[in-house]
Write an enzyme that holds these catalytic residues in place. Structure first.
Site, mmCIF file in Angstrom:
data_model
loop_
_atom_site.group_PDB
_atom_site.id
_atom_site.type_symbol
_atom_site.label_atom_id
_atom_site.label_comp_id
_atom_site.label_asym_id
_atom_site.label_seq_id
_atom_site.Cartn_x
_atom_site.Cartn_y
_atom_site.Cartn_z
ATOM 1 N N GLY A 153 0.843 -1.209 0.000
ATOM 2 C CA GLY A 153 0.000 0.000 0.000
ATOM 3 C C GLY A 153 0.871 1.249 0.000
ATOM 4 O O GLY A 153 1.953 1.249 0.579
ATOM 5 N N THR A 181 6.079 -6.903 1.608
ATOM 6 C CA THR A 181 7.073 -6.614 0.563
ATOM 7 C C THR A 181 8.490 -6.884 1.073
ATOM 8 O O THR A 181 9.331 -7.437 0.357
ATOM 9 C CB THR A 181 6.941 -5.126 0.135
ATOM 10 O OG1 THR A 181 5.594 -4.892 -0.227
ATOM 11 C CG2 THR A 181 7.849 -4.787 -1.018
ATOM 12 N N ILE A 241 1.696 3.447 7.002
ATOM 13 C CA ILE A 241 1.037 4.382 7.911
ATOM 14 C C ILE A 241 0.716 3.703 9.240
ATOM 15 O O ILE A 241 0.508 4.358 10.241
ATOM 16 C CB ILE A 241 -0.271 4.974 7.319
ATOM 17 C CG1 ILE A 241 -1.299 3.867 7.015
ATOM 18 C CG2 ILE A 241 -0.001 5.823 6.108
ATOM 19 C CD1 ILE A 241 -2.717 4.396 6.820
ATOM 20 N N ASP A 242 0.666 2.360 9.250
ATOM 21 C CA ASP A 242 0.220 1.635 10.454
ATOM 22 C C ASP A 242 1.258 1.658 11.580
ATOM 23 O O ASP A 242 0.924 1.437 12.733
ATOM 24 C CB ASP A 242 -0.087 0.172 10.116
ATOM 25 C CG ASP A 242 -1.085 0.030 8.989
ATOM 26 O OD1 ASP A 242 -1.919 0.939 8.829
ATOM 27 O OD2 ASP A 242 -1.029 -0.983 8.273
ATOM 28 N N GLU A 252 -9.657 0.199 13.049
ATOM 29 C CA GLU A 252 -10.380 -0.777 12.217
ATOM 30 C C GLU A 252 -10.196 -2.217 12.701
ATOM 31 O O GLU A 252 -11.033 -3.078 12.464
ATOM 32 C CB GLU A 252 -9.931 -0.668 10.755
ATOM 33 C CG GLU A 252 -8.440 -0.971 10.562
ATOM 34 C CD GLU A 252 -7.963 -0.860 9.131
ATOM 35 O OE1 GLU A 252 -8.752 -0.551 8.227
ATOM 36 O OE2 GLU A 252 -6.753 -1.102 8.915
ATOM 37 N N ARG A 263 -23.394 9.557 15.115
ATOM 38 C CA ARG A 263 -23.018 9.539 13.696
ATOM 39 C C ARG A 263 -21.644 8.893 13.563
ATOM 40 O O ARG A 263 -20.810 9.019 14.453
ATOM 41 C CB ARG A 263 -22.958 10.964 13.119
ATOM 42 C CG ARG A 263 -24.302 11.667 13.070
ATOM 43 C CD ARG A 263 -25.233 11.038 12.025
ATOM 44 N NE ARG A 263 -26.494 11.765 11.911
ATOM 45 C CZ ARG A 263 -27.584 11.525 12.625
ATOM 46 N NH1 ARG A 263 -27.576 10.572 13.549
ATOM 47 N NH2 ARG A 263 -28.692 12.227 12.435
ATOM 48 N N ILE A 294 -8.153 8.476 2.956
ATOM 49 C CA ILE A 294 -7.690 9.863 3.136
ATOM 50 C C ILE A 294 -6.437 9.857 4.006
ATOM 51 O O ILE A 294 -5.537 10.666 3.836
ATOM 52 C CB ILE A 294 -8.824 10.699 3.766
ATOM 53 C CG1 ILE A 294 -9.899 10.936 2.716
ATOM 54 C CG2 ILE A 294 -8.327 12.016 4.334
ATOM 55 C CD1 ILE A 294 -11.164 11.529 3.238
ATOM 56 N N GLN A 295 -6.365 8.871 4.923
ATOM 57 C CA GLN A 295 -5.186 8.768 5.807
ATOM 58 C C GLN A 295 -3.931 8.368 5.036
ATOM 59 O O GLN A 295 -2.816 8.561 5.507
ATOM 60 C CB GLN A 295 -5.425 7.682 6.869
ATOM 61 C CG GLN A 295 -6.478 8.049 7.859
ATOM 62 C CD GLN A 295 -7.090 6.815 8.514
ATOM 63 O OE1 GLN A 295 -6.673 6.418 9.593
ATOM 64 N NE2 GLN A 295 -8.077 6.206 7.872
HETATM 65 O O1 F6P Z 1 -1.402 -1.134 5.673
HETATM 66 C C1 F6P Z 1 -1.897 0.107 5.317
HETATM 67 C C2 F6P Z 1 -3.391 0.073 5.215
HETATM 68 O O2 F6P Z 1 -3.841 1.366 4.870
HETATM 69 C C3 F6P Z 1 -4.121 -0.444 6.444
HETATM 70 O O3 F6P Z 1 -4.192 0.508 7.473
HETATM 71 C C4 F6P Z 1 -5.444 -0.844 5.853
HETATM 72 O O4 F6P Z 1 -6.055 -1.868 6.597
HETATM 73 C C5 F6P Z 1 -5.079 -1.349 4.496
HETATM 74 O O5 F6P Z 1 -3.811 -0.795 4.182
HETATM 75 C C6 F6P Z 1 -6.049 -0.985 3.410
HETATM 76 O O6 F6P Z 1 -5.643 -1.604 2.244
HETATM 77 P P1 F6P Z 1 -6.289 -1.366 0.820
HETATM 78 O O7 F6P Z 1 -5.550 -0.197 0.220
HETATM 79 O O8 F6P Z 1 -6.057 -2.621 0.100
HETATM 80 O O9 F6P Z 1 -7.731 -1.029 1.013
#
Ligand code: F6P
Length: 361
Positions: A11, A118, A139-140, A235, A279, A286-287
């Site tokens: 990603g 990777t 980003i994680d 998530e 809500r 976006i992150q």
């Molecule tokens: O590993 C980065 C990440 O953005 C995670 O936070 C998220 O669960 C996942 O990739 C989302 O992946 P995709 O781009 O396949 O929706």
């Protein structure tokens, strides 16, 4: 050292272009060395005509640019590569082709910029004799071999700005606003943005939560006169008596499972059990997008410079990392040692609980 190759896999995240730029610049400035880029991750190494020269001209202006100018792929893995022949697809090991390619292009080394998946492939290629070095990204912030990955700080900043915006609308309408953030199986983005963005509840994968405690916190705030609340949910968070929420599994070109949906579940439960108006916002990709912040630009630049020095010193099979304030290197095999999870009994979790944030326990 005359020529090196670079690819970005997995990603995307803010700061990838800043690494590419630093690799190209320091290779040229310090070592008079040429750089070529492979497009779309390992696809660029397997398929023909997917390379491009990376000159100082071609990297001009990319420092503040999000994404990756080289493109990336989650799917492409030379050990299990999908090939289609006569309309039929099969999975093949194409690593010998990759090794031949690296040598026919005259590369002294290959820089692989990626997350754990990777980098594990990079390590396997190194074991087959490829001169590979790595740069960790995500980003994680879940890579165990480095204190921080670039991209994380920008993601936290994006989530924090989103929380600032949710506060004002929450207060105007006396609502509970739930925001679901990314992070896979770790809660770094949720925890840091939740603290920075003044959340009242933060739910992370490392602490399976009790919804009764969360409802108690919301009701208590109303009783004490605060008529709005902000809940941040990672998530990968799950209730102590339930499972993680999955949107999809086994998707082509994706990870084994795609997490998501826990924000809505938490929101529904709160609406049903507190009688407050709720809500839900899912911040999503976006992150991952947009310009890296100053911290990530600097970390990316340091990683890019350091990885070229690794090559010059023939330290193949290693990746750059941040330890404290120093850039160091570790064997690529360390990536497989596990995930960098949030400690639950010290550090930021305790800071959060000390100022009254409910962590769901
Ligand atoms: O590993 C980065 C990440 O953005 C995670 O936070 C998220 O669960 C996942 O990739 C989302 O992946 P995709 O781009 O396949 O929706």
């Amino acid at each position: 050292m005359k020529k090196i190759g670079v690819l970005t896999g997995g990603g995307d995240c803010p700061g990838l272009n800043a690494v590419i730029r630093a690799v190209v610049k320091s290779a040229a400035e310090k070592y008079h060395c040429e750089v070529i880029g492979f497009e779309d991750g390992f696809d660029g190494l397997v398929l023909p005509d997917r390379t491009r020269e990376l000159s100082s001209r071609s990297i001009r202006g990319i420092l503040p640019l999000g994404g990756t100018i080289l493109g990336t792929s989650l799917r492409a893995n030379p050990f299990e590569y999908k090939v289609t022949k006569d309309g039929k697809s099969e999975i093949k090991d194409v690593t010998q082709d990759v090794i031949k390619r690296i040598s026919s292009l005259g590369l002294d080394a290959l820089v692989v910029i990626g997350g754990d998946g990777t980098l594990n492939v990079a390590h396997e290629l190194f074991k087959l004799g490829c001169p590979v070095v790595g740069v960790p990204k995500t980003i994680d912030n879940d890579i165990v071999a480095t204190d921080v990955t670039f991209g994380f700080s920008t993601a936290v900043e994006t989530a924090t700005y989103a929380l600032d915006k949710l506060h004002t609308t929450a207060e105007s309408h006396h609502r509970v606003m739930v925001m679901e953030v990314m992070g896979r199986y770790v809660g770094w983005i949720a925890l840091e943005s939740g603290i920075a963005g003044g959340a009242d509840v933060i739910l992370i994968p490392e602490i399976p939560f009790d919804m009764k405690k969360v409802c108690g916190k919301i009701n208590d705030r109303w009783d004490k006169g605060s008529k709005s609340s902000i809940v941040v949910v990672a998530e990968g968070a799950r209730p102590f008596d339930g499972d993680v929420s999955i949107v999809a599994s086994g998707e082509a070109g994706g990870q084994a499972v795609r997490l998501g949906g826990i924000g809505q579940k938490v929101g529904n439960y709160l609406a049903d059990n507190t009688q407050k108006e709720v809500r839900v916002t899912v911040l999503g990709h976006i992150q991952r997008g947009g310009s890296p912040n100053a911290y990530d630009r600097i970390l990316s630049t340091r990683f890019g410079v350091a990885v070229v020095d690794l090559i010059a010193n023939k330290r193949f099979g290693e990746m750059v990392c941040l330890k404290g304030s120093k850039i160091e290197s570790v064997p690529l095999r360390d990536v497989a040692k596990g995930q960098r999870v949030v400690p639950t009994e010290d550090g930021l979790v305790i800071t959060a609980e000390s100022i009254g944030i409910c962590m769901g326990r």
